[in-house]
Write a protein that holds these residues in place. Structure first.
Motif, short mmCIF file in Angstrom:
data_model
loop_
_atom_site.label_atom_id
_atom_site.label_comp_id
_atom_site.label_asym_id
_atom_site.label_seq_id
_atom_site.Cartn_x
_atom_site.Cartn_y
_atom_site.Cartn_z
N ARG A 103 11.10 1.90 8.98
CA ARG A 103 10.13 2.99 9.12
C ARG A 103 8.96 2.55 10.01
O ARG A 103 8.45 3.33 10.81
CB ARG A 103 9.60 3.39 7.74
CG ARG A 103 10.63 3.97 6.77
CD ARG A 103 11.02 5.39 7.10
NE ARG A 103 9.89 6.22 7.43
CZ ARG A 103 8.96 6.66 6.54
NH1 ARG A 103 9.07 6.33 5.26
NH2 ARG A 103 7.97 7.42 6.94
N HIS A 104 8.52 1.30 9.84
CA HIS A 104 7.41 0.80 10.64
C HIS A 104 7.80 0.75 12.12
O HIS A 104 7.01 1.12 13.00
CB HIS A 104 7.01 -0.59 10.16
CG HIS A 104 5.72 -1.09 10.74
ND1 HIS A 104 4.54 -1.05 10.03
CD2 HIS A 104 5.41 -1.61 11.95
CE1 HIS A 104 3.56 -1.53 10.78
NE2 HIS A 104 4.07 -1.88 11.95
N GLN A 105 9.01 0.30 12.40
CA GLN A 105 9.48 0.23 13.79
C GLN A 105 9.58 1.61 14.41
O GLN A 105 9.36 1.78 15.61
CB GLN A 105 10.83 -0.48 13.84
CG GLN A 105 10.74 -1.98 13.56
CD GLN A 105 12.09 -2.64 13.45
OE1 GLN A 105 13.06 -2.02 13.03
NE2 GLN A 105 12.16 -3.91 13.82
N GLU A 106 9.92 2.60 13.61
CA GLU A 106 9.98 3.99 14.10
C GLU A 106 8.59 4.56 14.35
O GLU A 106 8.44 5.56 15.04
CB GLU A 106 10.70 4.88 13.09
CG GLU A 106 12.18 4.64 12.96
CD GLU A 106 12.81 5.55 11.92
OE1 GLU A 106 14.05 5.63 11.88
OE2 GLU A 106 12.07 6.18 11.13
N GLY A 107 7.58 3.94 13.75
CA GLY A 107 6.23 4.47 13.86
C GLY A 107 5.94 5.57 12.87
O GLY A 107 5.00 6.34 13.03
N THR A 108 6.74 5.65 11.78
CA THR A 108 6.57 6.72 10.80
C THR A 108 5.93 6.24 9.51
O THR A 108 5.68 7.04 8.61
CB THR A 108 7.93 7.38 10.47
OG1 THR A 108 8.84 6.38 10.03
CG2 THR A 108 8.49 8.08 11.70
N ALA A 109 5.68 4.95 9.39
CA ALA A 109 5.03 4.40 8.20
C ALA A 109 4.23 3.17 8.61
O ALA A 109 4.50 2.55 9.64
CB ALA A 109 6.05 4.04 7.12
N ARG A 110 3.25 2.83 7.79
CA ARG A 110 2.39 1.67 8.04
C ARG A 110 2.62 0.67 6.92
O ARG A 110 2.45 0.99 5.74
CB ARG A 110 0.93 2.11 8.08
CG ARG A 110 -0.06 1.00 8.36
CD ARG A 110 -1.47 1.55 8.38
NE ARG A 110 -1.69 2.41 9.52
CZ ARG A 110 -2.19 2.00 10.69
NH1 ARG A 110 -2.51 0.74 10.84
NH2 ARG A 110 -2.37 2.84 11.68
N VAL A 111 3.01 -0.55 7.27
CA VAL A 111 3.29 -1.59 6.28
C VAL A 111 2.06 -2.50 6.14
O VAL A 111 1.55 -3.00 7.14
CB VAL A 111 4.53 -2.41 6.67
CG1 VAL A 111 4.73 -3.57 5.70
CG2 VAL A 111 5.77 -1.53 6.71
N ILE A 112 1.61 -2.70 4.91
CA ILE A 112 0.42 -3.52 4.64
C ILE A 112 0.76 -4.63 3.67
O ILE A 112 1.00 -4.37 2.48
CB ILE A 112 -0.72 -2.66 4.04
CG1 ILE A 112 -1.04 -1.46 4.92
CG2 ILE A 112 -1.96 -3.52 3.82
CD1 ILE A 112 -2.07 -0.53 4.32
N PRO A 113 0.80 -5.88 4.11
CA PRO A 113 0.98 -6.99 3.17
C PRO A 113 -0.32 -7.26 2.40
O PRO A 113 -1.38 -7.39 2.98
CB PRO A 113 1.32 -8.18 4.09
CG PRO A 113 1.57 -7.61 5.46
CD PRO A 113 0.78 -6.34 5.51
N ILE A 114 -0.20 -7.30 1.08
CA ILE A 114 -1.33 -7.68 0.21
C ILE A 114 -0.94 -9.02 -0.41
O ILE A 114 0.00 -9.10 -1.19
CB ILE A 114 -1.57 -6.62 -0.87
CG1 ILE A 114 -1.93 -5.27 -0.22
CG2 ILE A 114 -2.68 -7.06 -1.82
CD1 ILE A 114 -1.99 -4.11 -1.20
N ILE A 115 -1.66 -10.07 -0.04
CA ILE A 115 -1.25 -11.42 -0.42
C ILE A 115 -1.82 -11.76 -1.80
O ILE A 115 -3.03 -11.96 -1.97
CB ILE A 115 -1.72 -12.45 0.63
CG1 ILE A 115 -1.40 -11.96 2.03
CG2 ILE A 115 -1.07 -13.79 0.35
CD1 ILE A 115 0.05 -11.61 2.28
N LEU A 116 -0.94 -11.83 -2.78
CA LEU A 116 -1.35 -12.12 -4.16
C LEU A 116 -1.50 -13.61 -4.39
O LEU A 116 -2.52 -14.09 -4.88
CB LEU A 116 -0.33 -11.57 -5.15
CG LEU A 116 -0.08 -10.07 -5.14
CD1 LEU A 116 1.01 -9.73 -6.15
CD2 LEU A 116 -1.35 -9.30 -5.46
#
Length: 323
Positions: A87-100
């Motif tokens: 989805r991120h590669q398509e530009g249809t979603a934004r991926v956010i890593p939250i480092i625990l």
């Protein structure tokens, strides 16, 4: 504005951290900024894979709660992360890593993405004496992501940087990072069309503007700041320390003289007839980047920069007066 759908991917070993995240983003949910989804929404009798797949396909933001257990989970990596990357590669979603917790997440397919909280310092590390401060920065980062348009999502997650691309610089404590725009691919030729040059220039400027605004909004303590987007092609920012003005900057898009690209000068007066640095659009191995053609001493040399790196170099010049 309708609520942005937020998919939360996590390992069940980190369920307590999921509950903490839910607490900190509850005000955003109540105000209709986001609509969170996680596997707790699945009820007995549901097809798990079908429900997860549907939620991922509808998600506009995907938050990854990253830990050693997350990276060890086949389901998180092979099912949820795989679809999130698509989805991120398509530009249809934004991926956010939250480092625990500390882990080797930089080697994963999402390792190029800017993580939360500040500088992707793990929330459970000793860096964060006050965990609520870290989670507050996470919530502000999610809010910033929810305010971004879908077209601002990077289409090129996981692509390899040129060997001469510099490592990203660190933002100051308290500053959040939005997801960077990776360089847009064009045909491998020696010249860009005017349309490609303008599209890349304005897209990079919008990303720089968003990162400045989010970073200034996240400042706390003795250091504070102001951000103003004056128009589609210009913004100004100001830094204060204990109420005293320490730095100002104007960043703008201009193609009239001394280079066609993104320019800045160290004053918040909004003028566009002066500059301390110029970043022009240039090709490197068929990929457009920003390259310093004036003020290289401020930008760390004559290097090819993507929009994330350009934002960090300009930010470093902006905050240098605090030192």
């Amino acid at each position: 504005m309708s609520a942005k759908s937020l998919f939360i991917s996590y390992s069940h070993a980190d369920s307590s951290h999921l509950e903490t995240l839910k607490t900190h983003i509850k005000p955003l949910e109540r105000r209709g900024v986001i609509s969170p989804w996680f596997d707790g929404h699945i009820i007995p009798g549901d097809d798990i894979d079908e429900k997860v797949g549907d939620a991922l396909r509808q998600a506009q933001i995907v938050a990854l709660l990253v830990s050693p257990d997350f990276l060890a989970s086949d389901y998180c990596i092979h099912t949820e992360l795989s679809e999130a990357i698509r989805r991120h590669q398509e530009g249809t979603a934004r991926v956010i890593p939250i480092i625990l917790r500390k882990c080797g997440w930089q080697e994963e397919p999402f390792g190029r993405l800017a993580g939360l909280p500040t500088d992707a310092k793990a929330i459970m590390s000793l860096h964060w004496a006050d965990k609520d401060e870290a989670w507050d920065i996470v919530a502000k980062g999610i809010k910033a992501a929810a305010s971004a348009e879908a077209s601002e999502v990077s289409p090129a997650l996981g692509e390899t940087k040129p060997s001469n691309a510099p490592a990203p610089a660190s933002l100051p404590k308290g500053a959040t990072q939005s997801v960077p725009l990776s360089p847009m691919r064009v045909s491998r030729r020696r010249k860009l069309t005017d349309e490609e040059r303008d599209d890349f220039k304005h897209q990079a400027f919008d990303e720089i503007s968003q990162r400045f605004e989010a970073s200034i909004n996240a400042l706390n303590g003795a250091t504070s700041g102001r951000f103003r987007r004056l128009d589609a092609n210009r913004f100004v920012a100001t830094l204060y320390q204990s109420g005293s003005k320490k730095s100002g900057i104007t960043v703008y898009v201009d193609g009239r003289h001394f280079g066609n690209g993104i320019k800045f000068h160290m004053s918040d007066d909004g003028r566009i007839d002066t500059m301390n640095g110029v970043l022009e659009v240039a090709l490197n191995n068929g990929v457009p980047y920003l390259k310093s053609t004036m003020g290289s001493w401020m930008m760390g040399g004559n290097e090819y920069l993507d929009s994330q790196q350009a934002a960090e170099r300009i930010w470093d010049s902006f905050v240098s007066r605090l030192e």
